[in-house]
Design an enzyme around this catalytic site. Structure first.
Site, short mmCIF file in Angstrom:
data_model
loop_
_atom_site.label_atom_id
_atom_site.label_comp_id
_atom_site.label_asym_id
_atom_site.label_seq_id
_atom_site.Cartn_x
_atom_site.Cartn_y
_atom_site.Cartn_z
N THR C 72 0.84 -1.19 0.00
CA THR C 72 0.00 0.00 0.00
C THR C 72 0.88 1.24 0.00
OG1 THR C 72 -1.84 -1.11 1.10
CG2 THR C 72 -1.74 1.28 1.31
N SER C 201 4.98 -6.72 -1.56
CA SER C 201 4.65 -6.84 -0.13
C SER C 201 5.08 -8.21 0.39
CB SER C 201 3.14 -6.68 0.05
OG SER C 201 2.79 -6.87 1.39
N ALA C 202 5.81 -8.22 1.52
CA ALA C 202 6.37 -9.47 2.04
C ALA C 202 5.31 -10.45 2.53
CB ALA C 202 7.36 -9.18 3.16
N HIS C 203 4.22 -9.94 3.10
CA HIS C 203 3.28 -10.87 3.73
C HIS C 203 2.44 -11.65 2.72
CE1 HIS C 203 -0.67 -8.72 3.49
NE2 HIS C 203 0.05 -7.63 3.49
N CYS C 328 -22.62 -8.05 0.47
CA CYS C 328 -23.02 -8.25 1.87
C CYS C 328 -21.81 -8.35 2.78
CB CYS C 328 -23.82 -9.53 2.02
SG CYS C 328 -25.11 -9.67 0.82
C1 LIG Z 1 -2.42 -6.51 -5.42
C2 LIG Z 1 -2.24 -5.94 -4.06
N1 LIG Z 1 -1.72 -4.71 -3.91
C3 LIG Z 1 -1.52 -4.16 -2.70
C4 LIG Z 1 -1.84 -4.82 -1.55
C5 LIG Z 1 -1.58 -4.16 -0.24
O1 LIG Z 1 -0.45 -4.71 0.37
P1 LIG Z 1 -0.02 -4.36 1.86
O2 LIG Z 1 -0.89 -5.19 2.73
O3 LIG Z 1 1.40 -4.75 1.94
O4 LIG Z 1 -0.24 -2.90 2.06
C6 LIG Z 1 -2.39 -6.12 -1.65
C7 LIG Z 1 -2.80 -6.89 -0.45
O5 LIG Z 1 -3.69 -6.51 0.27
C8 LIG Z 1 -2.59 -6.68 -2.93
O6 LIG Z 1 -3.11 -7.89 -3.06
#
Ligand SMILES: Cc1ncc(COP(=O)(O)O)c(C=O)c1O
Ligand SMILES: Cc1ncc(COP(=O)(O)O)c(C=O)c1O
Ligand code: FES
Ligand code: FES
Lengths: 390, 126, 390
Positions: C72, C201-203, C328
């Site tokens: 993000t 993103s690492a997670h 929903c």
């Molecule tokens: C394609 C994509 N972009 C960005 C993000 C955001 O990543 P982060 O959780 O590292 O901010 C995610 C995951 O939520 C994602 O799947």
């Protein structure tokens, strides 16, 4: 022996904290926004963590806590966020001369965005000039940001007096404090101190790096600095750093348990350390205040005739790790602004060494440090062409 | 970020030819406290040859190490040889220095040059 | 049995990764900017990590890697950073209809700041319309941001074709891709694909939460979104998340080792899973493409006559954790935009369930999932007043 006395820069994570981080990395790894049970558990635990942090500073609700990647981000969100969201009300901001570099830099950026910035000077002990502060307030003042503990020199700022001044004004002025060096070391009551926004960083109190929070009193309008998808907290989008937050909570819990004893013990150690240095090494100046006005976590000396980069390097070769305000150690080759702000000259900044403790610092470590310091200082003075009296 | 080579650290820890020289033929000081670095060089000269050299330094580790290396390099040189020594020679002998330290490591060679100048001036006066 | 099939939202950290994180929290805890040896070691290791990540995508230098708190933040830095720094060159930006929510939201913000945003539509498989893209380019276009793998529906975007279009233009247009779901799952070569900026993103690949990076090709001008003190990387100030970065490196190393086998294995599993669902459950529609155009990590089905929140909750009670595109289940009660973008209607979004795998997902887990899915779908259809043919 290795003695780490640069704890204002960062601290070691405690094993109990690491354990929590590992649990939330490898077992309870869900994010709070899933529809399944493991996610809802995480949601509840994040909510409980926000409540915990709110309680720890006597805030009124967990909603007033915004998790961030650290105090730099919290400072950005507070200053840029408040300024940008409230610019219809005014464009004047006040900070102190002893802010952390991040607040200094953010203030520069706001200046470029059209805000007017006043820097309140400090006295020779590093305490802000309250009169100057009061006189600089204008009808356009929207935000005052005063660091809780003066950067580099350890002066405890009169936060309550600041908020009293602000409350006396005819219009609402938000009060932010960068409490990265105060939270989890001192009791903080945001109601009593009249604080509206406060920045905190976990790695300053044996918590993980890359996580912190901003306290923002209900009703304070903030413009986010980052934007993202629907998420746990709209004011700060992005994948929630659950292990970081839970580790920070553990670190804070441990710190609060031992807070009073630690303060008492460090106050004695600090006095002992200052006494030994002042009585066993000639030509030293203590930078910052003495006694109650100084955080017991910080000691800062300038050693005449020698230079701080050489001192700190020589100390590190003996196993003692410290910081210096010497221009020679800075990327920009500028002498430390905190020493200049308290009225010191370039030479005093040059020879300044900051020793910062953590709540586990021992007398043995400080004795070792003084012994090595004596050796290093006398050796460097031998090399130096500048001698006392010449 | 300050990163010194092993050799720089060695010259910092054990500076060669460090200290005052009471019976120096010539002494020169460059830099100032205000500026943040300062150096004194003492020379003993016999038959246009530097037979002994000592230095004192107020400054960072790079400052001290370049001074130490400089004294080691020029000790035993003739004046003419010593005049040809450059800052670059010294830094190379040290295995390099962080770029941010270039300015202050100049001081060692500058002070040597100044000492030589003083010496030549004193000869001219004789 | 617990089967976690929401790996696009986040993944479990591997024990080997957790070990690295713990080491950098509790032992090698210094920050890179100290003058002592332990700090210099950390500096070197961060530099080596940047080199590693650069190599992993065939970037030309470690300097092109900026560590962030996640994708993000990387998306914010890329989009806000490039747009704000280059607005003298133009104010037009192009994104796709299948961007992650963060890019969507950032584009909205840029629109409010005076930028013009074009959203490139996708076909019924979720692949962007390259003709439309090419035709929307103007002399004022400064940035194109196309997600590497279509959000929610798993379509692999033709990144190379996009960059070829951009290179054919008379002026320089920066190309950003959000590769949060692609990095460490697929080989990525930024030279071959012509990518200028990329978010990671690492997670998403069994690394820690709260850390990621932005690749930014040398020469791309970026305005930071946060400001701070002198630090390791001026483009992103703040206490460096060393344990996070080192954990992310370990996670990437492990992922790259197994990349080819994982892709092969998951492709077979994916086909198996799709076949079982399509042959054993009636009235299902696969959302997104089949075969080579789809990431093997994603399967997405809409189940007619029933609603996704109920399906996912019922599944979670059976131990299977998934995501849904149902209105929903969303905070804003909006049906999933990705399903609408590929031409689905509200009903199809309503009944959509996303199953996302990780490289350890097994056949047993998927068999268990299909069995539970059959049970849940048939039970919910029994309850539903809508019946086929009525
Ligand atoms: C394609 C994509 N972009 C960005 C993000 C955001 O990543 P982060 O959780 O590292 O901010 C995610 C995951 O939520 C994602 O799947
Ligand atoms: C007073 C103060 N504010 C802010 C910061 C920045 O904190 P972080 O490293 O969490 O960004 C620090 C530490 O460097 C600090 O000491
Ligand atoms: S003496 Fe200041 S940088 Fe060397
Ligand atoms: S530090 Fe001032 S010139 Fe070397």
């Amino acid at each position: 022996m290795r003695v780490f006395l640069d704890n204002d820069r960062t601290t070691k994570v405690l094993p109990e904290v690491a354990e929590v981080v590992v649990k939330y990395m490898t077992e309870k790894f869900a994010r709070p926004d899933g529809l399944y049970e493991s996610a809802q558990e995480i949601y509840d635990e994040l909510e409980a963590a926000r409540e915990f942090f709110a309680k720890s500073i006597n805030a009124s609700s967990g909603e007033e806590i915004i998790f961030t990647s650290g105090a730099t981000e919290a400072n950005n969100l507070a200053l840029l966020g408040v300024a940008r969201a409230n610019k219809s009300k005014g464009n004047h901001i006040i900070i102190s001369a002893l802010e952390h570099g991040s607040v200094m830099k953010i203030a520069d950026v706001l200046q470029k965005e059209g805000f007017e910035v006043t820097v309140v000077p400090v006295d020779h002990e590093g305490i802000i000039d309250l009169d100057f502060l009061e006189k600089s307030i204008k009808p356009t003042t929207i935000l005052v940001s005063i660091i809780a503990i003066g950067h580099f020199v350890g002066s405890i700022m009169p936060l309550k007096e600041v908020s009293q001044i602000l409350k006396r004004q005819d219009h609402r002025i938000y009060f932010h404090t960068d409490a990265a060096e105060m939270y989890a070391k001192f009791p903080i009551d945001v109601q009593e101190l009249g604080i509206d926004l406060m920045s905190v960083s976990a790695h300053k109190f044996h918590g993980p790096k890359g996580v912190g929070f901003l306290y923002a009193r209900k009703g304070v309008r903030l413009q986010p600095i980052m934007f993202g998808a629907e998420s746990y907290d709209k004011r700060r989008p992005g994948g929630e750093n659950v292990p970081g937050v839970m580790g920070m909570k553990k670190a804070a819990e441990l710190a609060f348990e031992e807070m009073d004893q630690s303060l008492q013990r460090l106050r004695e150690l600090q006095e002992y350390f200052i006494n030994r240095v002042e009585s066993e090494i000639e030509y030293v100046v203590l930078n910052g205040p003495r006694g109650e006005k100084r955080t017991p976590y910080n000691v800062n000396f300038s050693f005449s005739f020698i230079e701080g980069e050489a001192i700190s390097l020589a100390l590190s070769l003996e196993g003692v790790e410290v910081a210096t305000g010497s221009a020679c150690a800075s990327e920009t080759l500028e002498p430390n602004y905190a020493i200049l702000a308290i009225g010191g000259d370039h030479e005093r900044a040059h020879g300044s060494i900051r020793f910062t403790f953590n709540r586990f610092t021992t007398k043995e470590e400080l004795d070792y440090t003084v012994d090595k310091l004596k050796k290093v200082v006398s050796w460097l003075r031998q090399i130096s062409p500048i001698k006392p009296g010449r | 970020m300050l990163k010194y080579t092993e050799l720089v650290l060695d010259h910092f820890k054990n500076p060669r030819n460090m200290g005052r020289m009471e019976d120096a033929d010539v002494t020169a000081t460059e830099g100032s406290i205000a500026c943040g670095d300062m150096m004194t060089v003492y020379l003993k000269i016999e038959n246009d040859r530097i037979v002994d050299i000592k230095f004192e330094s107020y400054g960072c580790a790079a400052n001290i190490a370049t001074a130490s290396m400089m004294t080691e390099v020029v000790k035993g040189m003739t004046i003419e040889e010593a005049k040809k020594i450059t800052w670059k020679d010294i830094v190379e002998r040290l295995g390099g220095l962080p770029q941010i330290k270039y300015h202050c490591s100049n001081l060692a060679v500058d002070t040597l040059k100044k000492a030589i100048e003083e010496y030549e001036k004193s000869l001219a006066r004789k």
